[in-house]
Scaffold this motif. Structure first.
Motif, mmCIF file in Angstrom:
data_model
loop_
_atom_site.group_PDB
_atom_site.id
_atom_site.type_symbol
_atom_site.label_atom_id
_atom_site.label_comp_id
_atom_site.label_asym_id
_atom_site.label_seq_id
_atom_site.Cartn_x
_atom_site.Cartn_y
_atom_site.Cartn_z
ATOM 1 N N TYR A 1 -76.267 24.691 50.964
ATOM 2 C CA TYR A 1 -76.203 23.840 49.565
ATOM 3 C C TYR A 1 -75.017 23.255 49.780
ATOM 4 C CZ TYR A 1 -73.655 28.398 48.737
ATOM 5 O OH TYR A 1 -72.940 29.332 48.803
ATOM 6 N N LYS A 2 -74.990 21.855 48.897
ATOM 7 C CA LYS A 2 -73.803 21.050 48.759
ATOM 8 C C LYS A 2 -72.376 21.737 48.009
ATOM 9 C CE LYS A 2 -76.043 16.576 48.878
ATOM 10 N NZ LYS A 2 -75.983 15.287 48.010
ATOM 11 N N ILE A 3 -71.443 21.535 48.630
ATOM 12 C CA ILE A 3 -70.316 22.281 48.008
ATOM 13 C C ILE A 3 -69.375 20.922 48.048
ATOM 14 C CG2 ILE A 3 -70.806 24.691 48.702
ATOM 15 C CD1 ILE A 3 -68.764 24.412 50.574
ATOM 16 N N ASP A 4 -68.017 21.167 47.101
ATOM 17 C CA ASP A 4 -66.959 20.298 47.196
ATOM 18 C C ASP A 4 -66.058 20.793 46.603
ATOM 19 O OD1 ASP A 4 -65.262 17.960 47.217
ATOM 20 O OD2 ASP A 4 -67.007 16.588 46.817
ATOM 21 N N PHE A 5 -64.921 20.897 47.495
ATOM 22 C CA PHE A 5 -63.503 21.529 47.013
ATOM 23 C C PHE A 5 -62.320 20.692 47.164
ATOM 24 C CE2 PHE A 5 -65.408 26.093 48.334
ATOM 25 C CZ PHE A 5 -66.398 25.923 47.266
ATOM 26 N N HIS A 6 -62.530 19.457 46.843
ATOM 27 C CA HIS A 6 -61.428 18.586 46.510
ATOM 28 C C HIS A 6 -61.948 17.328 45.534
ATOM 29 C CE1 HIS A 6 -57.766 16.429 48.772
ATOM 30 N NE2 HIS A 6 -57.994 15.998 47.445
#
Length: 290
Positions: free
Chosen positions: A3-8
């Motif tokens: 799944y898509k993630i974004d940590f910035h």
């Protein structure tokens, strides 16, 4: 499971364009499953982003991107992910920095005034989204009043030429330490940008990263929109050699960087695998159990 993630990611509380609510609306549109808010030197948006993330079944991690003073005046961005923003040790250092940032604002406004732009301290204070003023309030004033042709121009012409005063930047070793004390993981962001180790060769960069590891750095940002194949090869080499945890994100700024889409970067050039999130969660839990 992928799944898509974004940590910035950033909101308008630092230099992003999206409000905390809009950030999550953007994430929903792009089918993001997990996100961290990493506003520059600010935690004021975390509660609101967390609330909207929960409402939309998006996993959320507290975060921050700390502008950190390194050797020879170089500035690094250290990401803190999974931090406890109620931790006393973290808050003491954080608010000391914020108070000193506000103290320098009048001097910054005087310097900007020499270039023909008059900005009222009181107006900034009235419209601020945080308890204390900093350069991002001035940045938002420029954006709101369409003073520059681009967001980067604001920094290049008006803000970056003005040096930081003593205490406005947390020393890199202290940034790493307060992230650790607050239960989070520290990552070197965009290692080869100007705010990073630009203009050094790989051998020199490796030596600097070894130094950071000795200070307690947990990992490195592995996935980033501007990275090319050679960057990924080098980062993988570092990760394997030094057993680093790794993170990844788009450095999403909404309409202030319109070519970057949350979760997928520039023209879908970024895919951050779900194992990044899973490994970060495991590492945070291990720290808490120590």
């Amino acid at each position: 499971m992928n799944y898509k993630i974004d940590f910035h990611t950033h909101t308008n509380i630092s230099d992003g364009a999206s409000t905390p609510k809009q950030l999550i609306e953007d994430a929903v549109k792009e089918n993001i499953r997990a996100i961290a808010l990493t506003d520059h030197d600010n935690i004021a948006g975390i509660a609101e982003v967390s609330k909207y993330a929960e409402k939309n079944n998006i996993d959320f991690l507290n975060g921050i991107e700390i502008s950190s003073l390194y050797k020879d005046g170089r500035i690094l961005h250290i990401l803190g992910i999974g931090i406890d923003i109620t931790n006393d040790f973290f808050l003491t250092a954080f608010y000391n920095m914020k108070k000193l940032r506000e103290k320098s604002i009048k001097n910054i406004l005087e310097e900007i005034n020499k270039k023909g732009i008059n900005i009222s301290f009181d107006d900034l204070k009235k419209n601020s989204l945080s308890e204390y003023l900093d350069r991002y309030d001035i940045y938002r004033y420029f954006i709101k009043n369409n003073i520059c042709n681009s967001a980067q121009e604001i920094w290049d012409i008006y803000l970056d030429p003005i040096p930081y005063e003593e205490g406005e930047l947390i020393k890199v070793e202290d940034s790493i330490n307060i992230i650790k004390k607050s239960g989070g993981l520290s990552f070197l962001a965009h290692y080869n940008k100007t705010i990073g180790f630009a203009h050094l060769n790989n051998e020199e960069i490796e030596n600097e990263i070894k130094y950071l590891i000795n200070l307690g750095l947990d990992g490195i940002e592995k996935y980033y929109p501007s990275f090319v194949e050679e960057d990924y090869k080098f980062i993988n080499y570092l990760i394997n050699k030094y057993n680093l945890i790794y993170s990844g994100g788009t450095d999403y700024h909404g309409k202030n960087r319109p070519d970057i889409k949350i979760g997928s970067g520039k023209n879908n050039n970024l895919y951050i695998p779900s194992c990044v999130y899973e490994n970060i969660i495991k590492a945070i839990k291990l720290k808490k159990n120590k």
